[in-house]
Every structure is written in C-alpha cells, then in structure tokens.
Write a protein that holds these residues in place. Structure first.
Motif, mmCIF file in Angstrom:
data_model
loop_
_atom_site.group_PDB
_atom_site.id
_atom_site.type_symbol
_atom_site.label_atom_id
_atom_site.label_comp_id
_atom_site.label_asym_id
_atom_site.label_seq_id
_atom_site.Cartn_x
_atom_site.Cartn_y
_atom_site.Cartn_z
ATOM 1 N N PRO A 115 0.766 -1.220 0.071
ATOM 2 C CA PRO A 115 0.114 -0.066 -0.005
ATOM 3 C C PRO A 115 0.797 1.136 0.081
ATOM 4 O O PRO A 115 1.762 1.382 0.712
ATOM 5 C CB PRO A 115 -0.708 -0.030 1.216
ATOM 6 C CG PRO A 115 0.057 -1.046 2.127
ATOM 7 C CD PRO A 115 0.796 -1.917 1.103
ATOM 8 N N PRO A 162 -1.254 7.841 1.286
ATOM 9 C CA PRO A 162 -2.168 8.745 0.417
ATOM 10 C C PRO A 162 -1.386 9.944 -0.058
ATOM 11 O O PRO A 162 -1.501 10.570 -1.226
ATOM 12 C CB PRO A 162 -3.284 9.035 1.255
ATOM 13 C CG PRO A 162 -3.405 7.856 2.159
ATOM 14 C CD PRO A 162 -1.771 7.424 2.235
ATOM 15 N N VAL A 182 0.500 9.392 -3.278
ATOM 16 C CA VAL A 182 -0.397 9.324 -4.534
ATOM 17 C C VAL A 182 -0.745 10.873 -4.790
ATOM 18 O O VAL A 182 -0.672 11.219 -6.013
ATOM 19 C CB VAL A 182 -1.626 8.662 -4.223
ATOM 20 C CG1 VAL A 182 -2.645 8.697 -5.169
ATOM 21 C CG2 VAL A 182 -1.363 7.076 -3.818
ATOM 22 N N LYS A 201 0.161 13.153 -8.472
ATOM 23 C CA LYS A 201 -0.855 13.354 -9.327
ATOM 24 C C LYS A 201 -0.426 14.513 -10.469
ATOM 25 O O LYS A 201 -0.952 14.565 -11.661
ATOM 26 C CB LYS A 201 -2.163 13.920 -8.914
ATOM 27 C CG LYS A 201 -2.892 12.849 -7.840
ATOM 28 C CD LYS A 201 -4.156 13.350 -7.390
ATOM 29 C CE LYS A 201 -4.804 12.185 -6.724
ATOM 30 N NZ LYS A 201 -6.053 12.555 -5.984
ATOM 31 N N PHE A 260 1.921 0.630 -9.974
ATOM 32 C CA PHE A 260 0.434 0.601 -9.042
ATOM 33 C C PHE A 260 0.185 1.907 -8.553
ATOM 34 O O PHE A 260 -0.720 2.389 -8.617
ATOM 35 C CB PHE A 260 0.622 -0.421 -8.029
ATOM 36 C CG PHE A 260 0.235 -2.033 -8.574
ATOM 37 C CD1 PHE A 260 -1.141 -2.344 -8.567
ATOM 38 C CD2 PHE A 260 1.063 -2.743 -9.256
ATOM 39 C CE1 PHE A 260 -1.471 -3.492 -9.050
ATOM 40 C CE2 PHE A 260 0.968 -3.959 -9.884
ATOM 41 C CZ PHE A 260 -0.562 -4.428 -9.719
ATOM 42 N N VAL A 261 1.458 2.644 -8.076
ATOM 43 C CA VAL A 261 1.214 3.803 -7.236
ATOM 44 C C VAL A 261 1.076 4.953 -8.662
ATOM 45 O O VAL A 261 0.298 6.196 -8.561
ATOM 46 C CB VAL A 261 2.404 4.414 -6.563
ATOM 47 C CG1 VAL A 261 3.633 4.625 -7.157
ATOM 48 C CG2 VAL A 261 1.974 5.303 -5.786
ATOM 49 N N GLU A 303 -2.689 4.574 -9.530
ATOM 50 C CA GLU A 303 -3.529 5.081 -8.464
ATOM 51 C C GLU A 303 -3.372 6.536 -8.650
ATOM 52 O O GLU A 303 -4.606 7.232 -8.098
ATOM 53 C CB GLU A 303 -3.114 4.573 -7.048
ATOM 54 C CG GLU A 303 -4.045 4.873 -6.047
ATOM 55 C CD GLU A 303 -3.533 4.127 -4.682
ATOM 56 O OE1 GLU A 303 -4.158 4.461 -3.577
ATOM 57 O OE2 GLU A 303 -2.747 3.075 -4.763
ATOM 58 N N ASP A 331 -3.448 6.499 -16.764
ATOM 59 C CA ASP A 331 -4.928 6.463 -17.658
ATOM 60 C C ASP A 331 -4.733 6.575 -18.931
ATOM 61 O O ASP A 331 -4.058 7.715 -19.361
ATOM 62 C CB ASP A 331 -5.958 7.647 -17.008
ATOM 63 C CG ASP A 331 -6.405 7.166 -15.548
ATOM 64 O OD1 ASP A 331 -6.074 5.818 -15.162
ATOM 65 O OD2 ASP A 331 -6.996 8.004 -14.868
ATOM 66 N N ARG A 385 -7.523 -3.902 -11.659
ATOM 67 C CA ARG A 385 -7.591 -2.659 -10.741
ATOM 68 C C ARG A 385 -7.893 -1.552 -11.489
ATOM 69 O O ARG A 385 -8.491 -0.315 -11.028
ATOM 70 C CB ARG A 385 -6.596 -2.602 -9.698
ATOM 71 C CG ARG A 385 -6.587 -3.696 -8.411
ATOM 72 C CD ARG A 385 -5.645 -3.731 -7.506
ATOM 73 N NE ARG A 385 -5.428 -2.400 -7.089
ATOM 74 C CZ ARG A 385 -4.463 -2.119 -6.219
ATOM 75 N NH1 ARG A 385 -3.565 -3.167 -5.911
ATOM 76 N NH2 ARG A 385 -4.473 -1.003 -5.713
ATOM 77 N N PHE A 386 -7.168 -1.390 -12.520
ATOM 78 C CA PHE A 386 -7.063 -0.003 -13.146
ATOM 79 C C PHE A 386 -7.326 -0.209 -14.664
ATOM 80 O O PHE A 386 -6.611 -0.269 -15.498
ATOM 81 C CB PHE A 386 -5.687 0.630 -13.123
ATOM 82 C CG PHE A 386 -5.577 0.795 -11.542
ATOM 83 C CD1 PHE A 386 -5.713 1.681 -10.894
ATOM 84 C CD2 PHE A 386 -4.489 -0.046 -11.116
ATOM 85 C CE1 PHE A 386 -5.311 2.011 -9.421
ATOM 86 C CE2 PHE A 386 -4.057 0.178 -9.649
ATOM 87 C CZ PHE A 386 -4.657 1.287 -8.933
#
Length: 322
Positions: free
Chosen positions: A78, A81, A84, A88, A105-106, A109, A114, A131-132
C-alpha cells in the motif's frame, strides 16, 4: 547536471537500486558527470528494504527532478495517500516519471497511467489491469515509454530501462559503453518478452512433451496438427484436446510462438537476411513472420534486429506525446 530522484518506500526491492548503476557508469563514461542521484522517501531518514537493509533518504517535498524513479517491491504494497497526491501532478514537475516493477501501481493510483500503455512484472500484470481498467496494460514487455511516463517489468528489466534513459539523453554509443561496463550483453528492447515460451511450456504427459520436442527440432517443416498428433501417437482430435489441457493454448499458437522465439534469436545473433530466417523457422514468407512478430512483441523483425544490435531506440515510435 540531470538529477535523478530515486523514491524508495518500506519493503522496497533492493534489486531496484541496480538501475542506478547505469547512471553511475554513464558519469564515468562521459567527459563530465551528467547525473546526480538523490534517494528520497516520504519520511526521509532510513528506509528498510524487503531484505532488511536500510537506505538513507531525503524527504520528498516539492523538489523537481529531471527524472523521478519509483522503486518496486516483491509484493504489491500500500502506498501512502500523501505519495499518491504528490504524484498527481508529477509530469508538471519532472521531465520523466519512471516506475520499476510494482511501482506502476502507485502511478496508476495517481491517474498518471490512464489511457497510457504500461507494464509491470508479469506476475502482477493481471491485477494491474483489473484494478485500473483505464490503463493499457501490456504484460509481456520489458519496459514501455509512453510520453514522459516509463514503466518496466521486474528485477533486471530496470537496468534495460535505465540504459534506454541514458541512450535517450546521450546517444547509443554512450549507452553501449555503459552496458559493456555493466557486463550486460546488450540492452534488451522494450518490446522483448519477459519470459520465454520455450522454457515456460511444461506439459504433464510424455506424449505432448514428445510432440513439443519434435516441433522445436523441426520448425522449418509444416508442423500440422495431424503431423504432431502422429508423433504423439494420438488422433488429431485427441491430440488437440490433450495439448490444450496441458499447455493452456492450442497447438498452432504454441508452434507460432516457438518459431517467433527461434527467429528472434537468429535476428539478434546472426546476420542472415530476414527472408532466410523466415524460411529456417518455418514461416512461409517474411510477411507472415512480420505479422507473427507484431502479435508476439508488438514490433516488426527489423526493430528487434536493430535493438538486438544496440542501435538507437526510437522513443517516438512507441511513445504517445503527453
């Protein structure tokens, strides 16, 4: 001087650090050092790897790096936050953002993947895709460059990616010299398979194994289901059913993959013309071999040959502009 921010996190994989050797040896190869590596984490201080070795880090704040690299881990861990959120807008602060293995994965997230092509360790690729769903996961790739975002498979694939970064920055001759100093035969192309079908197929019965052995030794022949069934002492219907049950794939698909891998080795290790290699590996002509290469590697034979000889990578060919 280009700064490489190398982001580690608790239980990161020590092998991820191996990618930094490419920048170290690039500094030793170039007339003047070109890279400065800063190891960072979300907390700063000592960060413990999955094997228990601690690495000293600087706290990640609002720094801007030329390249931000995120270490992978043996398992999907994990991510805080805060990390993450920090990522962005990473492409606005860093020229390149790179993940190693499960570091993808991060990035996913944070939304950075995308609509982009990406890869990760084959063992976790299906979970990344599930998951994505907005990520175009290509699970059988060594690394992928999509605009400013680079992702790699696990373990040693990070070295191939790092060599490609050096090549993009300083050209093929410097990357080739660095590879030699690292005692790497050559930088594998990003489109190369993460694992070999020749090694991954493990049928349970002697009959199917006998047919596969025959196929490997006779790739230049037709290798029809009828022919392979005869080698296995089964009817064509029985053979097809047993083959699918034991390998998970139909005979025609496995035969094509065996031919593709044999052809790839010849492309990388010989100077035979493409037409000759197509005949030697059982493709009727170079066009059929080209289509098979595109299905298997996402690249035509000529690109595999150029990459195998450490010719310059064409990032624009595989990248989507940000």
């Amino acid at each position: 001087m280009q700064t490489i921010g190398f982001l580690v996190h608790p239980s990161f994989h020590m092998l991820s650090l191996g990618a930094l050797s490419a920048f170290e040896f690039a500094n030793r190869t170039l007339p003047e050092p070109a890279y400065e590596v800063v190891t960072v984490s979300m907390t700063g201080g000592l960060v413990r790897s999955c094997i228990g070795v601690d690495v000293d880090t600087v706290e990640l704040r609002g720094q801007s790096f030329d390249t931000l690299m995120i270490a992978g881990a043996p398992t999907i861990v994990p991510f805080p936050p805060r990390l993450v959120e920090h990522l962005k807008d990473a492409t606005a602060r860093h020229r390149r953002v790179v993940s190693i293995c499960t570091g993808a994965f991060v990035l996913a997230e944070a939304g950075l993947l995308d609509g982009r092509r990406a890869t990760t360790h084959w063992f976790h690729a299906r979970e990344l895709a599930d998951r994505f769903p907005a990520v175009k996961v290509e699970q059988d790739r060594i690394f992928i460059a999509d605009g400013p975002i680079w992702t790699s498979a696990g373990a040693s694939a990070a070295i191939d990616l790092a060599l490609a970064l050096v090549e993009q920055d300083h050209g093929v001759e410097i990357a080739r010299a660095v590879a030699r100093k690292l005692v790497v035969y050559h930088r594998r192309p990003g489109g190369q398979s993460q694992f070999s079908e020749l090694l991954d197929i493990a049928p349970k019965s002697d009959r199917i194994q006998r047919a596969l052995t025959y196929a490997r030794r006779n790739l230049q022949t037709e290798l029809s289901v009828t022919q392979l069934a005869k080698v296995a002492s089964l009817s064509p219907r029985q053979f097809s059913r047993a083959f699918l049950a034991e390998t998970g794939q139909p005979p025609a698909k496995i035969v094509e993959r065996l031919r593709v891998e044999a052809a790839r080795l010849l492309m990388e290790q010989s100077r035979h013309p493409i037409d000759v290699i197509a005949r030697q590996t059982g493709f009727a002509d170079r066009d059929r071999m080209r289509r098979a290469f595109l299905r298997a590697f996402g690249q035509p034979p000529q690109a595999i040959r150029r990459s195998g000889r450490s010719d310059p990578i064409d990032i624009a060919e595989s990248a989507v502009e940000a």
